[in-house]
Enzyme design. Structure first.
Site, mmCIF file in Angstrom:
data_model
loop_
_atom_site.group_PDB
_atom_site.id
_atom_site.type_symbol
_atom_site.label_atom_id
_atom_site.label_comp_id
_atom_site.label_asym_id
_atom_site.label_seq_id
_atom_site.Cartn_x
_atom_site.Cartn_y
_atom_site.Cartn_z
ATOM 1 N N LYS A 16 -78.920 31.925 49.945
ATOM 2 C CA LYS A 16 -77.815 32.899 49.948
ATOM 3 C C LYS A 16 -76.486 32.176 50.236
ATOM 4 O O LYS A 16 -76.306 31.057 49.783
ATOM 5 C CB LYS A 16 -78.102 34.026 50.952
ATOM 6 C CG LYS A 16 -79.493 34.634 50.745
ATOM 7 C CD LYS A 16 -79.719 35.903 51.512
ATOM 8 C CE LYS A 16 -81.123 36.431 51.232
ATOM 9 N NZ LYS A 16 -81.392 37.731 51.820
ATOM 10 N N GLY A 24 -84.329 40.811 55.290
ATOM 11 C CA GLY A 24 -83.554 40.480 56.482
ATOM 12 C C GLY A 24 -83.763 41.413 57.652
ATOM 13 O O GLY A 24 -82.994 41.382 58.617
ATOM 14 N N GLU A 63 -88.902 42.631 45.827
ATOM 15 C CA GLU A 63 -88.298 42.596 47.155
ATOM 16 C C GLU A 63 -87.883 44.007 47.571
ATOM 17 O O GLU A 63 -86.820 44.500 47.131
ATOM 18 C CB GLU A 63 -87.053 41.698 47.150
ATOM 19 C CG GLU A 63 -87.333 40.270 46.739
ATOM 20 C CD GLU A 63 -86.252 39.315 47.248
ATOM 21 O OE1 GLU A 63 -86.592 38.441 48.040
ATOM 22 O OE2 GLU A 63 -85.084 39.477 46.878
ATOM 23 N N SER A 83 -88.501 39.360 54.381
ATOM 24 C CA SER A 83 -89.012 39.022 55.719
ATOM 25 C C SER A 83 -90.331 38.250 55.696
ATOM 26 O O SER A 83 -91.177 38.454 56.564
ATOM 27 C CB SER A 83 -89.123 40.281 56.585
ATOM 28 O OG SER A 83 -87.844 40.857 56.778
ATOM 29 N N GLU A 134 -78.825 42.120 46.770
ATOM 30 C CA GLU A 134 -77.483 41.925 47.337
ATOM 31 C C GLU A 134 -76.433 41.860 46.230
ATOM 32 O O GLU A 134 -75.290 42.271 46.431
ATOM 33 C CB GLU A 134 -77.467 40.670 48.227
ATOM 34 C CG GLU A 134 -78.224 40.944 49.526
ATOM 35 C CD GLU A 134 -78.857 39.729 50.180
ATOM 36 O OE1 GLU A 134 -78.541 38.593 49.797
ATOM 37 O OE2 GLU A 134 -79.701 39.935 51.085
ATOM 38 N N ASN A 158 -84.303 31.031 49.215
ATOM 39 C CA ASN A 158 -83.037 31.586 48.743
ATOM 40 C C ASN A 158 -82.055 31.433 49.897
ATOM 41 O O ASN A 158 -82.118 32.182 50.868
ATOM 42 C CB ASN A 158 -83.239 33.060 48.370
ATOM 43 C CG ASN A 158 -81.942 33.771 48.063
ATOM 44 O OD1 ASN A 158 -80.906 33.140 47.873
ATOM 45 N ND2 ASN A 158 -81.989 35.099 48.018
ATOM 46 N N HIS A 199 -80.705 40.036 42.267
ATOM 47 C CA HIS A 199 -81.038 40.200 43.688
ATOM 48 C C HIS A 199 -80.389 41.485 44.199
ATOM 49 O O HIS A 199 -79.284 41.843 43.774
ATOM 50 C CB HIS A 199 -80.534 38.989 44.480
ATOM 51 C CG HIS A 199 -81.048 38.971 45.887
ATOM 52 N ND1 HIS A 199 -80.517 39.773 46.865
ATOM 53 C CD2 HIS A 199 -82.075 38.295 46.455
ATOM 54 C CE1 HIS A 199 -81.197 39.569 47.995
ATOM 55 N NE2 HIS A 199 -82.144 38.679 47.771
HETATM 56 P P1 PGA Z 1 -85.342 37.452 53.854
HETATM 57 O O1 PGA Z 1 -84.618 37.492 52.423
HETATM 58 O O2 PGA Z 1 -86.529 36.523 53.704
HETATM 59 O O3 PGA Z 1 -84.297 36.895 54.777
HETATM 60 O O4 PGA Z 1 -85.755 38.832 54.184
HETATM 61 C C1 PGA Z 1 -85.352 37.507 51.230
HETATM 62 C C2 PGA Z 1 -84.426 37.579 50.047
HETATM 63 O O5 PGA Z 1 -83.442 38.322 50.107
HETATM 64 O O6 PGA Z 1 -84.650 36.912 49.009
#
Ligand code: PGA
Length: 251
Positions: A13, A168, A162, A206, A94, A11, A92
């Site tokens: 982003k 992150g 998630e 992560s 976010e 992903n 997601h």
């Molecule tokens: P990350 O993000 O691997 O940077 O923690 C995962 C995601 O948000 O899909």
């Protein structure tokens, strides 16, 4: 339906311009011998058309619930499909947080994805506060009820678990907790959808080269949704290889 799909999903982003597609070339060549998994990159919509036909599956990162209309700045599932996507992430955290998307919005987007022939990757996950309060399974069950529409099948839907506090941050739940939570998600899906127990459930938050093997060893983890570590082939390829190895694919 045969075995559940095992998916190494990146992903990106809001990262990546044309020059970054050099990473995709490396990822695609490493993906070729990995027979046991699907290698998928969910990319900014601006890159999809340039990334198509290059040896990895493609996905969008969000779509609008309507097929077209007066929605400046939005993108429809049909447009993503037209640009080369076979998958799209919906819900997601976010998007839920930055854009105030509700479970109802997410469900509408998932149905829009199906209508355009896309596989919906529906994201769920608890916040740190909910985790600390011991409410994880309850929160996830409610998100599944609200975000996974009737008509979801293992063919048209993938679930991504998630934990918001793991995205992150470099933090992850213990592998035993990941397995326990995935099993609970699977049980909830099975009670709500005819083939719910057979849906692929990805873990995200992560995932890195050094923890991928232990996370993917859990029997109810069918791959990863990987943010930061999907931007560079040097990080993502070992994650793909760890998934392929742990699910018994050829190297
Ligand atoms: P990350 O993000 O691997 O940077 O923690 C995962 C995601 O948000 O899909």
């Amino acid at each position: 339906m045969t075995a559940r799909r095992q998916i190494a999903a990146g992903n990106w982003k809001m990262h990546g311009c044309g020059a970054d597609l050099v990473e995709l070339a490396e990822i695609a060549s490493a993906a070729k011998p990995l027979s046991g998994i699907v290698t998928l990159l969910c990319l900014p919509a601006t890159l999809l058309d340039r990334a198509r036909g290059r040896g990895v599956e493609l996905g969008g990162e969000d779509c609008h619930a309507q097929p077209s209309g007066a929605h400046t700045g939005d993108i429809s599932a049909q447009m993503l499909r037209d640009a080369g996507a076979d998958f799209v992430i919906v819900g997601h955290s976010e998007r839920r947080c930055d854009h105030g998307e509700s479970d109802t919005d997410v469900a509408a987007k998932a149905m829009a994805a199906w209508d355009s022939g896309l596989i919906a990757i529906i994201c769920i996950g608890e916040t740190e506060e909910q985790y600390r309060a011991g409410r994880t399974e309850q929160v996830l069950a409610a998100q599944i009820t609200g975000s996974v529409p009737d008509g979801a099948t293992p063919e048209n839907t993938v679930i991504a678990y998630e934990p918001v506090w793991a995205i992150g941050t470099g933090l992850t739940p213990d592998p035993e907790d990941i397995q326990k939570t995935h099993a609970a998600i699977r049980a909830t899906l099975a009670t709500q959808h005819a083939m719910g127990g057979k849906m692929s459930i990805l873990y995200g938050g992560s995932v890195k080269p050094d923890n991928a093997k232990v996370i993917f060893a859990s029997p109810d983890v069918d791959g990863g949704l990987v943010g930061g570590a999907s931007l560079k082939a040097a990080d993502f390829v070992p994650i793909m290889q760890a998934l392929n190895a742990s699910k018994g694919g050829n190297q």
